[in-house]
Design a protein around this motif. Structure first.
Motif, mmCIF file in Angstrom:
data_model
loop_
_atom_site.group_PDB
_atom_site.id
_atom_site.type_symbol
_atom_site.label_atom_id
_atom_site.label_comp_id
_atom_site.label_asym_id
_atom_site.label_seq_id
_atom_site.Cartn_x
_atom_site.Cartn_y
_atom_site.Cartn_z
ATOM 1 N N TYR A 172 0.884 -1.352 -0.131
ATOM 2 C CA TYR A 172 0.178 0.072 -0.062
ATOM 3 C C TYR A 172 0.847 1.363 0.082
ATOM 4 N N TYR A 173 1.773 1.315 0.993
ATOM 5 C CA TYR A 173 2.739 2.540 0.922
ATOM 6 C C TYR A 173 3.621 2.574 -0.239
ATOM 7 N N LYS A 174 3.988 1.638 -0.884
ATOM 8 C CA LYS A 174 4.925 1.704 -1.844
ATOM 9 C C LYS A 174 3.887 2.239 -3.171
ATOM 10 N N ASN A 175 2.823 1.756 -3.434
ATOM 11 C CA ASN A 175 2.000 2.264 -4.465
ATOM 12 C C ASN A 175 1.580 3.652 -4.149
ATOM 13 N N LYS A 176 1.441 4.266 -2.800
ATOM 14 C CA LYS A 176 1.140 5.484 -2.224
ATOM 15 C C LYS A 176 2.086 6.577 -2.871
ATOM 16 N N TYR A 177 3.553 5.970 -2.306
ATOM 17 C CA TYR A 177 4.494 7.100 -2.128
ATOM 18 C C TYR A 177 5.592 6.665 -3.061
ATOM 19 N N GLY A 178 5.830 5.385 -3.786
ATOM 20 C CA GLY A 178 6.844 4.866 -4.622
ATOM 21 C C GLY A 178 7.657 4.123 -3.908
ATOM 22 N N LEU A 179 8.990 4.053 -4.303
ATOM 23 C CA LEU A 179 9.820 3.137 -3.722
ATOM 24 C C LEU A 179 10.397 3.275 -2.378
ATOM 25 N N PHE A 180 10.112 4.645 -2.045
ATOM 26 C CA PHE A 180 10.721 5.137 -0.552
ATOM 27 C C PHE A 180 9.759 6.105 0.061
ATOM 28 N N TYR A 181 9.933 6.555 1.244
ATOM 29 C CA TYR A 181 9.281 7.688 1.847
ATOM 30 C C TYR A 181 10.291 8.312 2.824
ATOM 31 N N THR A 182 10.355 9.691 2.837
ATOM 32 C CA THR A 182 11.379 10.255 3.462
ATOM 33 C C THR A 182 10.500 11.365 4.657
ATOM 34 N N ILE A 183 10.757 10.860 5.773
ATOM 35 C CA ILE A 183 10.158 11.681 7.067
ATOM 36 C C ILE A 183 11.384 11.904 7.799
ATOM 37 N N ASP A 184 11.341 13.113 8.446
ATOM 38 C CA ASP A 184 12.329 13.481 9.563
ATOM 39 C C ASP A 184 13.721 13.188 8.871
ATOM 40 N N ASN A 185 14.437 12.494 9.806
ATOM 41 C CA ASN A 185 15.819 11.912 9.305
ATOM 42 C C ASN A 185 15.917 10.477 8.718
ATOM 43 N N TYR A 186 14.725 10.160 8.429
ATOM 44 C CA TYR A 186 14.776 8.705 7.876
ATOM 45 C C TYR A 186 14.251 8.445 6.329
ATOM 46 N N ILE A 187 14.693 7.591 5.874
ATOM 47 C CA ILE A 187 14.250 6.993 4.601
ATOM 48 C C ILE A 187 13.810 5.572 4.697
ATOM 49 N N ILE A 188 12.463 5.422 4.383
ATOM 50 C CA ILE A 188 11.985 4.144 4.533
ATOM 51 C C ILE A 188 11.914 3.425 2.984
ATOM 52 N N TYR A 189 12.443 2.483 2.731
ATOM 53 C CA TYR A 189 12.308 1.668 1.412
ATOM 54 C C TYR A 189 11.299 0.718 1.754
ATOM 55 N N PHE A 190 10.379 0.500 0.824
ATOM 56 C CA PHE A 190 9.340 -0.336 0.991
ATOM 57 C C PHE A 190 9.632 -1.829 0.449
ATOM 58 N N ASP A 191 10.533 -1.919 -0.643
ATOM 59 C CA ASP A 191 10.555 -3.242 -1.455
ATOM 60 C C ASP A 191 12.032 -3.164 -1.894
ATOM 61 N N PRO A 192 13.199 -3.652 -1.319
ATOM 62 C CA PRO A 192 12.911 -4.405 0.080
ATOM 63 C C PRO A 192 12.743 -3.430 1.059
ATOM 64 N N LEU A 193 12.313 -4.040 2.175
ATOM 65 C CA LEU A 193 11.877 -3.186 3.259
ATOM 66 C C LEU A 193 13.525 -2.625 4.024
ATOM 67 N N ALA A 194 13.708 -1.522 3.910
ATOM 68 C CA ALA A 194 14.864 -0.916 4.769
ATOM 69 C C ALA A 194 14.590 0.449 5.213
ATOM 70 N N ILE A 195 15.255 0.620 6.120
ATOM 71 C CA ILE A 195 14.999 2.277 6.910
ATOM 72 C C ILE A 195 16.633 2.802 7.174
ATOM 73 N N LEU A 196 16.729 3.815 6.748
ATOM 74 C CA LEU A 196 18.157 4.529 6.510
ATOM 75 C C LEU A 196 17.955 5.696 7.481
ATOM 76 N N GLU A 197 19.227 5.732 8.323
ATOM 77 C CA GLU A 197 18.724 7.228 9.205
ATOM 78 C C GLU A 197 19.962 8.160 8.476
ATOM 79 N N LYS A 198 19.301 9.383 8.024
ATOM 80 C CA LYS A 198 20.221 10.295 7.645
ATOM 81 C C LYS A 198 21.127 11.241 9.012
ATOM 82 N N PHE A 199 22.363 11.345 8.896
ATOM 83 C CA PHE A 199 22.827 12.075 9.719
ATOM 84 C C PHE A 199 23.256 13.431 9.523
#
Length: 152
Positions: free
Chosen positions: A125-152
């Protein structure tokens, strides 16, 4: 989310929740401020997913939508399901899980108290809504495959 917390939310909105036996493969129904949950559901996580979707029907659906060959009914079903995805697998919940050391989908489903199937559907659902990833605050959430990256 815990099943009991969802029951409390339903109670606050004057929604009655009953568990009963169903014939066939129906897991839950919503009608006139009453939710019926199939008492044969085995896991707490599945009960949470079913109850959240039925509460979603309370907020988003109108009329009898049991006939799923009708496009309008299919859309209402999808809207209620999307409501449940956002309720149980919110973007901020995914980040909170990451902060708690959760690093794979199995652990994430357990952390969020949802089934792995429900989690996969929510990520789709999130991938269809936002694309491959979503950025919020200092985080990038990749939906497929699931991964979360923290920006510094």
């Amino acid at each position: 989310m815990e099943y009991e917390k969802l029951l409390d939310e339903a109670d606050e909105k004057n929604i009655d929740v009953i568990e009963m036996k169903f014939k066939g493969n129906i897991k839950g129904l919503y009608c006139n401020n009453t939710i019926a949950i199939n008492q044969n559901i085995k896991t707490n996580a599945e009960k949470v997913c079913i109850l959240a979707e039925e509460i979603g029907h309370h907020y988003t659906s109108s009329g009898n939508i049991l006939e799923q060959s009708n496009v309008i009914n299919i859309k209402q079903e999808k809207i209620a399901r999307n409501w449940a995805y956002k309720k149980l697998v919110g973007i901020t919940s995914i980040i909170q899980a990451y902060k708690n050391g959760i690093r794979n989908k199995y652990e994430l489903a357990e952390f969020l108290n949802v089934t792995e199937e429900f989690l996969d559907e929510a990520l789709t659902y999130y991938k269809n809504k936002y694309g491959l990833f979503y950025t919020i605050d200092n985080y990038i959430i990749y939906f497929d495959p699931l991964a979360i990256l923290e920006k510094f």
